[in-house]
Design a protein around this motif. Structure first.
Motif, PDB file in Angstrom:
ATOM      1  N   VAL A 229       0.856  -1.197   0.000  1.00 51.77           N
ATOM      2  CA  VAL A 229       0.000   0.000   0.000  1.00 51.77           C
ATOM      3  C   VAL A 229       0.888   1.243   0.000  1.00 51.77           C
ATOM      4  O   VAL A 229       2.026   1.207   0.442  1.00 51.77           O
ATOM      5  CB  VAL A 229      -0.955   0.064   1.230  1.00 51.77           C
ATOM      6  CG1 VAL A 229      -2.068  -0.946   1.112  1.00 51.77           C
ATOM      7  CG2 VAL A 229      -0.207  -0.123   2.528  1.00 51.77           C
TER       8      VAL A 229
ATOM      9  N   TYR B 276       0.814   5.530   0.967  1.00 57.80           N
ATOM     10  CA  TYR B 276       0.067   6.390   1.886  1.00 57.80           C
ATOM     11  C   TYR B 276       0.368   7.854   1.610  1.00 57.80           C
ATOM     12  O   TYR B 276       1.363   8.211   0.997  1.00 57.80           O
ATOM     13  CB  TYR B 276       0.391   6.052   3.339  1.00 57.80           C
ATOM     14  CG  TYR B 276       1.848   6.209   3.709  1.00 57.80           C
ATOM     15  CD1 TYR B 276       2.326   7.405   4.229  1.00 57.80           C
ATOM     16  CD2 TYR B 276       2.747   5.166   3.544  1.00 57.80           C
ATOM     17  CE1 TYR B 276       3.662   7.550   4.564  1.00 57.80           C
ATOM     18  CE2 TYR B 276       4.078   5.299   3.873  1.00 57.80           C
ATOM     19  CZ  TYR B 276       4.522   6.497   4.386  1.00 57.80           C
ATOM     20  OH  TYR B 276       5.858   6.637   4.709  1.00 57.80           O
TER      21      TYR B 276
ATOM     22  N   GLU C   7      -4.137   8.714   4.420  1.00 57.84           N
ATOM     23  CA  GLU C   7      -4.920   7.894   3.489  1.00 57.84           C
ATOM     24  C   GLU C   7      -4.028   6.829   2.884  1.00 57.84           C
ATOM     25  O   GLU C   7      -2.977   7.143   2.327  1.00 57.84           O
ATOM     26  CB  GLU C   7      -5.502   8.777   2.396  1.00 57.84           C
ATOM     27  CG  GLU C   7      -6.604   9.681   2.921  1.00 57.84           C
ATOM     28  CD  GLU C   7      -7.168  10.568   1.831  1.00 57.84           C
ATOM     29  OE1 GLU C   7      -8.377  10.459   1.573  1.00 57.84           O
ATOM     30  OE2 GLU C   7      -6.394  11.339   1.245  1.00 57.84           O
TER      31      GLU C   7
ATOM     32  N   SER D 230      -3.749   3.347   0.328  1.00 55.99           N
ATOM     33  CA  SER D 230      -4.442   2.627  -0.745  1.00 55.99           C
ATOM     34  C   SER D 230      -3.442   1.770  -1.501  1.00 55.99           C
ATOM     35  O   SER D 230      -2.244   2.052  -1.499  1.00 55.99           O
ATOM     36  CB  SER D 230      -5.117   3.604  -1.692  1.00 55.99           C
ATOM     37  OG  SER D 230      -4.125   4.366  -2.338  1.00 55.99           O
TER      38      SER D 230
ATOM     39  N   SER E  77      -5.199  -3.114   0.210  1.00 55.37           N
ATOM     40  CA  SER E  77      -6.236  -2.384   0.947  1.00 55.37           C
ATOM     41  C   SER E  77      -7.166  -3.335   1.694  1.00 55.37           C
ATOM     42  O   SER E  77      -7.580  -3.067   2.827  1.00 55.37           O
ATOM     43  CB  SER E  77      -7.065  -1.530  -0.015  1.00 55.37           C
ATOM     44  OG  SER E  77      -6.284  -0.482  -0.532  1.00 55.37           O
TER      45      SER E  77
ATOM     46  N   LEU F 131      -6.095  -1.430   9.910  1.00 52.52           N
ATOM     47  CA  LEU F 131      -6.113   0.031   9.736  1.00 52.52           C
ATOM     48  C   LEU F 131      -6.213   0.727  11.095  1.00 52.52           C
ATOM     49  O   LEU F 131      -5.493   1.681  11.379  1.00 52.52           O
ATOM     50  CB  LEU F 131      -7.300   0.417   8.847  1.00 52.52           C
ATOM     51  CG  LEU F 131      -7.432   1.900   8.499  1.00 52.52           C
ATOM     52  CD1 LEU F 131      -6.294   2.350   7.596  1.00 52.52           C
ATOM     53  CD2 LEU F 131      -8.775   2.191   7.833  1.00 52.52           C
TER      54      LEU F 131
ATOM     55  N   CYS G 175      -8.875   4.379   4.460  1.00 57.27           N
ATOM     56  CA  CYS G 175      -8.519   3.543   3.318  1.00 57.27           C
ATOM     57  C   CYS G 175      -9.799   3.292   2.530  1.00 57.27           C
ATOM     58  O   CYS G 175     -10.804   2.887   3.118  1.00 57.27           O
ATOM     59  CB  CYS G 175      -7.927   2.234   3.821  1.00 57.27           C
ATOM     60  SG  CYS G 175      -7.492   1.070   2.529  1.00 57.27           S
ATOM     61  N   MET G 176      -9.774   3.546   1.237  1.00 57.84           N
ATOM     62  CA  MET G 176     -10.930   3.322   0.369  1.00 57.84           C
ATOM     63  C   MET G 176     -12.192   3.985   0.926  1.00 57.84           C
ATOM     64  O   MET G 176     -13.282   3.428   0.831  1.00 57.84           O
ATOM     65  CB  MET G 176     -11.218   1.829   0.201  1.00 57.84           C
ATOM     66  CG  MET G 176     -10.024   0.969  -0.082  1.00 57.84           C
ATOM     67  SD  MET G 176      -9.729   0.787  -1.811  1.00 57.84           S
ATOM     68  CE  MET G 176     -11.066  -0.310  -2.242  1.00 57.84           C
TER      69      MET G 176
ATOM     70  N   HIS H 176     -13.256   4.213   3.814  1.00 61.31           N
ATOM     71  CA  HIS H 176     -13.885   3.369   4.825  1.00 61.31           C
ATOM     72  C   HIS H 176     -14.546   4.183   5.937  1.00 61.31           C
ATOM     73  O   HIS H 176     -15.648   3.873   6.383  1.00 61.31           O
ATOM     74  CB  HIS H 176     -12.812   2.442   5.407  1.00 61.31           C
ATOM     75  CG  HIS H 176     -13.278   1.568   6.516  1.00 61.31           C
ATOM     76  ND1 HIS H 176     -12.944   1.787   7.826  1.00 61.31           N
ATOM     77  CD2 HIS H 176     -14.062   0.465   6.508  1.00 61.31           C
ATOM     78  CE1 HIS H 176     -13.496   0.847   8.575  1.00 61.31           C
ATOM     79  NE2 HIS H 176     -14.176   0.033   7.804  1.00 61.31           N
TER      80      HIS H 176
END
Lengths: 175, 84
Positions: free
Chosen positions: A28, A30, A52, A54, A58, A69, A94-95, A97
């Motif tokens: 990932v 960031y 953030e 991704s 993820s 997370l 993340c995404m 969320h």
């Protein structure tokens, strides 16, 4: 009190994440944003540092309600030396969320409110983190005919929605 | 950089612990390799125990969550013991 040295805090978070991603092999990337623009929502959440993440891993971050997370987020909050009441100043996402979960909680709060109105019986949510309980309390704060409280021990604390004038039924055998 | 592939959980736990405590010089982590599992033994200054464990054990649990996710990626098992 806002974070006094945001650049220093962001640097510490960057060091943490760089080490974790390298040693653990999580795929990932960031981005650390200081003072992110606030979304249209008024006061649900106001992070001063938003991280953030991704990438292909993820899903790993979001498994089991975002356990990994939230673990990274918690370590970042501790490393930056935030008091528990100030943890919301550093947020990981993340995404999208967080925003999705916020919507879910608001919807669930609305459903619970309707049910309590209809039945007159208190409704107890599943146990949640303090961050999520706060969102449920805020979601129902303008409902004049209801009140919310948190009950239960740490780790099992849950929000309960009551009718405003709710009194528990007297227990049998008591005068 | 090319020689450094990562996967060093001992170094990672040490770095995280040093960032959490007041006395980083007192942090040490030993890796004890077994057949199935690598035990990471973390020692910190007595006054820093609460910092690595956290309220209701949340900080220690966060480190363990990272180790277990890393274990899936690296096909190894890691367990963290905080020694008092």
């Amino acid at each position: 009190m806002p974070i006094s040295d945001k650049a220093g805090a962001a640097r510490k978070i960057d060091e943490l994440l760089r080490a974790v991603l390298k040693e653990c092999g999580f795929r990932v990337k960031y981005r650390i944003v200081v003072d992110p623009p606030l979304p249209e929502e008024r006061d649900w959440e106001r992070p001063e540092i938003l991280v953030e993440l991704s990438g292909p891993d993820s899903d790993l971050l979001l498994e089991r309600g975002g356990e990994l997370l939230r673990s990274l987020e918690h370590l970042a909050q501790e490393i930056v030396r935030l008091a528990p009441s100030e943890h919301e100043r550093v947020a990981f996402d993340c995404m999208n969320h967080r925003a999705m979960r916020l919507e879910e909680l608001k919807l669930a709060a609305g459903v619970a409110a309707e049910r309590v109105r209809k039945t007159g019986v208190p409704y107890t949510f599943s146990p949640m983190s303090s961050r999520e309980r706060r969102i449920v309390h805020l979601a129902l704060r303008d409902e004049a005919d209801l009140k919310t409280e948190s009950t239960g021990e740490a780790g099992r604390r849950a929000v309960v929605v009551y009718p405003k004038d709710y009194k528990p039924a007297p227990r049998a055998g008591r005068r | 950089m090319a020689t450094d592939q990562g996967g060093d959980m001992r170094a990672l736990v040490e770095q995280i612990a040093k960032a959490l405590v007041d006395e980083p010089a007192q942090v040490s982590v030993q890796a004890v390799d077994g057949e199935q599992v690598t035990v990471l033994e973390l020692r910190v200054a007595p006054n820093d125990l609460g910092k690595v464990i956290g309220k209701q054990g949340r900080t220690a649990r966060s480190i363990r969550t990272i180790l277990s996710a890393a274990g899936m990626k690296l096909r190894k098992r890691f367990t963290l013991e905080i020694l008092e």
